[in-house]
Design a protein around this motif. Sequence first.
Motif, PDB file in Angstrom:
ATOM      1  N   ASN A  56       0.843  -1.185   0.000  1.00 45.61           N
ATOM      2  CA  ASN A  56       0.000   0.000   0.000  1.00 45.61           C
ATOM      3  C   ASN A  56       0.884   1.243   0.000  1.00 45.61           C
ATOM      4  N   SER A  57       1.274   1.709   1.192  1.00 43.46           N
ATOM      5  CA  SER A  57       2.169   2.870   1.256  1.00 43.46           C
ATOM      6  C   SER A  57       3.547   2.545   0.692  1.00 43.46           C
ATOM      7  N   SER A  58       3.969   1.301   0.837  1.00 45.48           N
ATOM      8  CA  SER A  58       5.302   0.877   0.391  1.00 45.48           C
ATOM      9  C   SER A  58       5.204  -0.098  -0.776  1.00 45.48           C
ATOM     10  N   TYR A  59       6.098   0.071  -1.736  1.00 45.20           N
ATOM     11  CA  TYR A  59       6.134  -0.826  -2.887  1.00 45.20           C
ATOM     12  C   TYR A  59       6.437  -2.246  -2.427  1.00 45.20           C
ATOM     13  N   ASP A  60       5.727  -3.200  -2.974  1.00 43.21           N
ATOM     14  CA  ASP A  60       5.900  -4.611  -2.639  1.00 43.21           C
ATOM     15  C   ASP A  60       7.067  -5.181  -3.446  1.00 43.21           C
ATOM     16  N   ASN A  61       8.183  -5.437  -2.762  1.00 46.84           N
ATOM     17  CA  ASN A  61       9.382  -5.882  -3.477  1.00 46.84           C
ATOM     18  C   ASN A  61       9.370  -7.374  -3.797  1.00 46.84           C
ATOM     19  N   SER A  62       8.276  -8.068  -3.497  1.00 46.23           N
ATOM     20  CA  SER A  62       8.182  -9.466  -3.919  1.00 46.23           C
ATOM     21  C   SER A  62       7.895  -9.563  -5.411  1.00 46.23           C
ATOM     22  N   GLN A  63       7.545  -8.437  -6.014  1.00 50.58           N
ATOM     23  CA  GLN A  63       7.272  -8.391  -7.442  1.00 50.58           C
ATOM     24  C   GLN A  63       8.465  -7.791  -8.184  1.00 50.58           C
ATOM     25  N   THR A  64       8.700  -8.274  -9.384  1.00 49.97           N
ATOM     26  CA  THR A  64       9.744  -7.697 -10.233  1.00 49.97           C
ATOM     27  C   THR A  64       9.183  -6.482 -10.952  1.00 49.97           C
ATOM     28  N   PHE A  65       9.911  -5.388 -10.892  1.00 47.81           N
ATOM     29  CA  PHE A  65       9.472  -4.135 -11.518  1.00 47.81           C
ATOM     30  C   PHE A  65       9.860  -4.162 -12.992  1.00 47.81           C
ATOM     31  N   LEU A  66       8.882  -4.062 -13.878  1.00 41.11           N
ATOM     32  CA  LEU A  66       9.133  -4.102 -15.318  1.00 41.11           C
ATOM     33  C   LEU A  66       9.280  -2.692 -15.862  1.00 41.11           C
ATOM     34  N   THR A  67      10.283  -2.478 -16.698  1.00 42.63           N
ATOM     35  CA  THR A  67      10.495  -1.171 -17.309  1.00 42.63           C
ATOM     36  C   THR A  67      11.279  -1.356 -18.614  1.00 42.63           C
ATOM     37  N   ALA A  68      11.676  -0.251 -19.221  1.00 39.15           N
ATOM     38  CA  ALA A  68      12.462  -0.283 -20.454  1.00 39.15           C
ATOM     39  C   ALA A  68      13.495   0.829 -20.383  1.00 39.15           C
ATOM     40  N   VAL A  69      14.498   0.746 -21.230  1.00 37.98           N
ATOM     41  CA  VAL A  69      15.536   1.780 -21.268  1.00 37.98           C
ATOM     42  C   VAL A  69      14.883   3.140 -21.527  1.00 37.98           C
ATOM     43  N   GLY A  70      15.267   4.136 -20.726  1.00 37.18           N
ATOM     44  CA  GLY A  70      14.782   5.497 -20.922  1.00 37.18           C
ATOM     45  C   GLY A  70      13.508   5.831 -20.177  1.00 37.18           C
ATOM     46  N   CYS A  71      12.865   4.841 -19.550  1.00 35.25           N
ATOM     47  CA  CYS A  71      11.624   5.112 -18.811  1.00 35.25           C
ATOM     48  C   CYS A  71      11.956   5.689 -17.437  1.00 35.25           C
ATOM     49  N   GLU A  72      11.327   6.803 -17.099  1.00 38.42           N
ATOM     50  CA  GLU A  72      11.471   7.367 -15.760  1.00 38.42           C
ATOM     51  C   GLU A  72      10.398   6.767 -14.865  1.00 38.42           C
ATOM     52  N   LYS A  73      10.818   6.112 -13.789  1.00 35.42           N
ATOM     53  CA  LYS A  73       9.886   5.442 -12.890  1.00 35.42           C
ATOM     54  C   LYS A  73      10.157   5.870 -11.453  1.00 35.42           C
ATOM     55  N   ARG A  74       9.116   5.734 -10.600  1.00 33.49           N
ATOM     56  CA  ARG A  74       9.290   6.077  -9.199  1.00 33.49           C
ATOM     57  C   ARG A  74       8.557   5.076  -8.320  1.00 33.49           C
ATOM     58  N   ILE A  75       9.189   4.727  -7.223  1.00 33.26           N
ATOM     59  CA  ILE A  75       8.562   3.895  -6.205  1.00 33.26           C
ATOM     60  C   ILE A  75       8.705   4.593  -4.857  1.00 33.26           C
ATOM     61  N   GLU A  76       7.850   4.227  -3.912  1.00 32.36           N
ATOM     62  CA  GLU A  76       7.905   4.803  -2.576  1.00 32.36           C
ATOM     63  C   GLU A  76       7.931   3.689  -1.542  1.00 32.36           C
ATOM     64  N   VAL A  77       8.740   3.893  -0.500  1.00 32.71           N
ATOM     65  CA  VAL A  77       8.848   2.937   0.592  1.00 32.71           C
ATOM     66  C   VAL A  77       8.860   3.723   1.898  1.00 32.71           C
ATOM     67  N   VAL A  78       8.017   3.324   2.853  1.00 29.12           N
ATOM     68  CA  VAL A  78       7.934   4.002   4.147  1.00 29.12           C
ATOM     69  C   VAL A  78       8.639   3.158   5.203  1.00 29.12           C
ATOM     70  N   PHE A  79       9.585   3.776   5.921  1.00 30.93           N
ATOM     71  CA  PHE A  79      10.279   3.129   7.025  1.00 30.93           C
ATOM     72  C   PHE A  79       9.783   3.711   8.343  1.00 30.93           C
TER      73      PHE A  79
END
Length: 370
Positions: free
Chosen positions: A78-101
């Motif tokens: 929910n608030s934090s990205y679930d790292n059990s999943q592989t994040f799919l992307t491509a060269v040149g794509c700007e992506k953002r994830i959030e993680v709450v500690f």
Amino acid sequence: RADHSLAPANRLALQPGRPLLLSCLVHQSSGAETTTSTMGGREQAMIFSLALLGTAVSVAHAATCESAASPCVIDIGNSSYDNSQTFLTAVGCEKRIEVVFGSLLDDVTSPHVELFTTTNTKKNSRILDAAQQACCIEAPLDRASTCVVDRAQERQPFDLFECINLDITDKWPGYTRAKVTFVAPYNSDMSNNGELSFCLAAAHDETGNSQNPLRSQPYCIHIQVQRCSACLRKGEGLTNMAKQWGTHWTQIYSANEDILGSPDSLEEGRLLRLGPLYELREGETLMSVALKFGVSVNQILYWNKYLRPLEDTVSDNNNTMSREVAVGQLLCVLPKTCYNSFGDQQPVFNQIEVGLKPSQGGGWADPHQV
């Protein structure tokens, strides 16, 4: 639903403005029976703090730090990205994830979050402005001389940590939201099977000591960089995207069977395949592949920029567009479905030999000529 072990009826989540409850339902591993347990004040405060931020928080996940002396990741899925999943992307794509500690044992100090490799080496965050992004995604042959300081790295592609920014300015007592923005750099789809990773770790100090016993466990994000793929830019549709890649929008549309509804209503940042990967057979060359799919050799070089530094097959011919390729090598190919969208602005990759500037096209490279 971040916790699949809990049935909807047994799930308790806090919404902004909803009264804080003093008990929660805990699923017992011995069976389907549920029992009621009372949360401590620190657990309540943790959930309530997150709820005030406008985030729906699963109680089961919010209480995962109960016995931890160091910070840990809160509200995974929910608030934090679930790292059990592989994040799919491509060269040149700007992506953002959030993680709450956060931590159950410290409701005053905001954890300090840092970047690490999977081998526990600390890395610095980069300023990921437009200039740095251009340095990341351009081939070494094309990028500006200001991109690198060390001349020894002049011909080397950037790695992920040169193309990643960590923002930890979003803090409140006991918690820190880490916002990670990254761009998959040039050639990352070709190296290590397209696999990239980075890790986040938090502590209640800024020593950066990887042996700090109060530092959190590394929270690692695994990335898969797809070949022959790209992301839709802001305000871009399939037509504009196709022009950028020298093809027709119907080619991209046909390569993505999961596009439902109008192709003009796709969301910004969507990952799309450009075309198939073609495996070279015995006796095939870039010329023969170009003829087979109705495209130009120059287009193949544009879709597979890693080919450009390779040796020409005919070294004494300055205008040759061939390269030494091997049987079984995979090429990104966008078969010609309609007239080439590049027109007379087809990029030319042997500018030095033909005396053209990088921004100039060349009629000999148009699709009617290979």
